[in-house]
Write an enzyme that holds these catalytic residues in place. Structure first.
Site, PDB file in Angstrom:
ATOM      1  N   TYR A  76       9.413  86.222  47.080  1.00 59.39           N
ATOM      2  CA  TYR A  76      10.697  85.783  46.484  1.00 59.39           C
ATOM      3  C   TYR A  76      10.610  85.796  44.953  1.00 59.39           C
ATOM      4  O   TYR A  76      11.502  86.315  44.270  1.00 59.39           O
ATOM      5  CB  TYR A  76      11.004  84.377  46.996  1.00 59.39           C
ATOM      6  CG  TYR A  76      12.331  83.817  46.544  1.00 59.39           C
ATOM      7  CD1 TYR A  76      13.526  84.222  47.135  1.00 59.39           C
ATOM      8  CD2 TYR A  76      12.390  82.855  45.534  1.00 59.39           C
ATOM      9  CE1 TYR A  76      14.742  83.686  46.733  1.00 59.39           C
ATOM     10  CE2 TYR A  76      13.601  82.318  45.132  1.00 59.39           C
ATOM     11  CZ  TYR A  76      14.775  82.738  45.728  1.00 59.39           C
ATOM     12  OH  TYR A  76      15.986  82.209  45.326  1.00 59.39           O
ATOM     13  N   LYS A 111      12.752  88.046  42.280  1.00 59.63           N
ATOM     14  CA  LYS A 111      13.633  87.422  41.282  1.00 59.63           C
ATOM     15  C   LYS A 111      13.203  87.778  39.860  1.00 59.63           C
ATOM     16  O   LYS A 111      14.043  87.901  38.964  1.00 59.63           O
ATOM     17  CB  LYS A 111      13.670  85.906  41.490  1.00 59.63           C
ATOM     18  CG  LYS A 111      14.331  85.490  42.806  1.00 59.63           C
ATOM     19  CD  LYS A 111      15.774  85.974  42.894  1.00 59.63           C
ATOM     20  CE  LYS A 111      16.502  85.477  44.121  1.00 59.63           C
ATOM     21  NZ  LYS A 111      17.886  85.963  44.197  1.00 59.63           N
TER      22      LYS A 111
HETATM   23  P1  NAD Z   1      22.642  81.142  51.162  1.00 68.11           P
HETATM   24  O1  NAD Z   1      21.575  81.442  52.124  1.00 68.11           O
HETATM   25  O2  NAD Z   1      23.672  80.128  51.498  1.00 68.11           O
HETATM   26  O3  NAD Z   1      23.414  82.460  50.716  1.00 68.11           O
HETATM   27  C1  NAD Z   1      22.845  83.739  50.699  1.00 68.11           C
HETATM   28  C2  NAD Z   1      23.892  84.726  51.124  1.00 68.11           C
HETATM   29  O4  NAD Z   1      23.358  86.040  51.061  1.00 68.11           O
HETATM   30  C3  NAD Z   1      24.355  84.476  52.574  1.00 68.11           C
HETATM   31  O5  NAD Z   1      25.761  84.540  52.636  1.00 68.11           O
HETATM   32  C4  NAD Z   1      23.732  85.636  53.315  1.00 68.11           C
HETATM   33  O6  NAD Z   1      24.466  86.048  54.459  1.00 68.11           O
HETATM   34  C5  NAD Z   1      23.743  86.714  52.240  1.00 68.11           C
HETATM   35  N1  NAD Z   1      22.839  87.804  52.555  1.00 68.11           N
HETATM   36  C6  NAD Z   1      21.530  87.737  52.891  1.00 68.11           C
HETATM   37  N2  NAD Z   1      21.041  88.959  53.159  1.00 68.11           N
HETATM   38  C7  NAD Z   1      22.072  89.833  52.985  1.00 68.11           C
HETATM   39  C8  NAD Z   1      22.212  91.235  53.124  1.00 68.11           C
HETATM   40  N3  NAD Z   1      21.174  92.003  53.480  1.00 68.11           N
HETATM   41  N4  NAD Z   1      23.417  91.803  52.875  1.00 68.11           N
HETATM   42  C9  NAD Z   1      24.473  91.049  52.507  1.00 68.11           C
HETATM   43  N5  NAD Z   1      24.414  89.702  52.361  1.00 68.11           N
HETATM   44  C10 NAD Z   1      23.219  89.113  52.607  1.00 68.11           C
HETATM   45  O7  NAD Z   1      21.875  80.696  49.835  1.00 68.11           O
HETATM   46  P2  NAD Z   1      22.364  80.434  48.337  1.00 68.11           P
HETATM   47  O8  NAD Z   1      21.572  79.295  47.853  1.00 68.11           O
HETATM   48  O9  NAD Z   1      23.841  80.414  48.223  1.00 68.11           O
HETATM   49  O10 NAD Z   1      21.789  81.747  47.613  1.00 68.11           O
HETATM   50  C11 NAD Z   1      22.553  82.637  46.842  1.00 68.11           C
HETATM   51  C12 NAD Z   1      21.653  83.297  45.814  1.00 68.11           C
HETATM   52  O11 NAD Z   1      21.173  82.298  44.899  1.00 68.11           O
HETATM   53  C13 NAD Z   1      20.405  83.952  46.412  1.00 68.11           C
HETATM   54  O12 NAD Z   1      20.138  85.166  45.741  1.00 68.11           O
HETATM   55  C14 NAD Z   1      19.318  82.950  46.110  1.00 68.11           C
HETATM   56  O13 NAD Z   1      18.046  83.548  46.033  1.00 68.11           O
HETATM   57  C15 NAD Z   1      19.780  82.417  44.772  1.00 68.11           C
HETATM   58  N6  NAD Z   1      19.201  81.116  44.418  1.00 68.11           N
HETATM   59  C16 NAD Z   1      19.452  80.013  45.169  1.00 68.11           C
HETATM   60  C17 NAD Z   1      18.863  78.814  44.792  1.00 68.11           C
HETATM   61  C18 NAD Z   1      19.091  77.535  45.565  1.00 68.11           C
HETATM   62  O14 NAD Z   1      18.456  76.519  45.224  1.00 68.11           O
HETATM   63  N7  NAD Z   1      19.951  77.498  46.553  1.00 68.11           N
HETATM   64  C19 NAD Z   1      18.040  78.745  43.663  1.00 68.11           C
HETATM   65  C20 NAD Z   1      17.818  79.897  42.943  1.00 68.11           C
HETATM   66  C21 NAD Z   1      18.400  81.081  43.301  1.00 68.11           C
END
Ligand code: NAD
Length: 247
Positions: free
Chosen positions: A155, A159
């Site tokens: 991951y 990133k």
């Molecule tokens: P989440 O799991 O709720 O959302 C991720 C979304 O990506 C989901 O809707 C999922 O269906 C979609 N997805 C996954 N694989 C896919 C694919 N192959 N094709 C199309 N869609 C796909 O999680 P989130 O927290 O909303 O994450 C959103 C982004 O933010 C991610 O990139 C995550 O790495 C990043 N992020 C989240 C956090 C956190 O603390 N939640 C922190 C840092 C970064």
């Protein structure tokens, strides 16, 4: 922020941060293409909410880790909305394991979904944006891409890769008036982080100077600013939204 007359495509927008970005950009006046991979019901719900705001919206199914599907998604969004001004690369997954236990498929799946997808989608969108001589690309990285985290080598690498990719293309595309920036969220309360134990969450909370977890809206507010004309002198930047966790 006024995004009236602008069109945006947001990957992984059926829930979490992507959903919040879709709703915030729509609230600011943009028409939205809501990408989803499997949950059509949730995506259609986001579309319905956006239409209720008086904006255009369309749900577009695509697994963005597959180049052909990512390209078709961009084409469908442009056809449905009549253009593409803003791309938010948000889709992402985790497959956590310590290095010695990490399987090759955990590595490949995370790198393809989190990083190769950004290349596929951005390349397709930029072909269109270059002709228009304007565009905004907003890539969602993570503080983990900068600090690393035990159990998240795949991951973290994906990133950190987003950061290098974004800075490179920000330099390539600046003369075409296409601005590329990265948001690095800290700990945001979504389905992705809900899987952590209370003990793990408490340990994280103790490292956040603002004393609370982030909300998807905290990320969406910055995304709306980066999508707007007000951020027109900002490109190639990585902006943490983490409650001060990583100063
Ligand atoms: P989440 O799991 O709720 O959302 C991720 C979304 O990506 C989901 O809707 C999922 O269906 C979609 N997805 C996954 N694989 C896919 C694919 N192959 N094709 C199309 N869609 C796909 O999680 P989130 O927290 O909303 O994450 C959103 C982004 O933010 C991610 O990139 C995550 O790495 C990043 N992020 C989240 C956090 C956190 O603390 N939640 C922190 C840092 C970064």
């Amino acid at each position: 922020m006024n995004l009236r007359g602008k069109t945006a495509l947001i990957t992984g927008a059926s829930r979490g941060i992507g959903r919040a970005c879709a709703l915030k950009l729509a609230e600011s006046g943009a028409d939205i293409a809501v990408n989803y991979s499997s949950n059509k019901v949730l995506a259609e719900e986001v579309v319905r909410m956006i239409r209720q705001m008086g904006r255009q919206a369309v749900a577009v199914q695509a697994d963005v880790s597959r180049q052909k599907e990512a390209e078709a998604m961009v084409e469908t969004a442009i056809d449905a909305l009549g253009g593409l001004d803003i791309l938010i690369n948000n889709a992402g997954i985790t497959r956590d394991a310590l290095l010695i236990r990490m399987k090759e498929e955990d590595w490949v799946e995370v790198l393809n979904t989190n990083l190769s997808s950004v290349f596929f989608t951005t390349k397709a969108a930029v072909k269109y944006m270059m002709k228009k001589r304007r565009g905004r690309i907003i890539n969602i990285s993570s503080v983990i891409g900068m600090t690393g985290n035990a159990g998240q080598a795949n991951y973290s690498a994906s990133k950190a890769g987003i950061v290098g990719f974004s800075k490179s293309i920000a330099r390539e595309l600046a003369q075409r008036n296409i601005l590329v920036n990265v948001i690095a969220p800290g700990f945001i309360e979504t389905d992705m982080t809900n899987i952590l134990s209370e003990k793990q969450k408490d340990a994280i909370l103790s490292m956040i100077p603002l004393g609370r977890y982030g909300k998807p809206e905290d990320i969406a507010n910055l995304a709306a600013f980066l999508a707007s004309d007000e951020s027109g002198y900002l490109t190639g930047q990585v902006i943490p939204v983490d409650g001060g966790m990583n100063m």
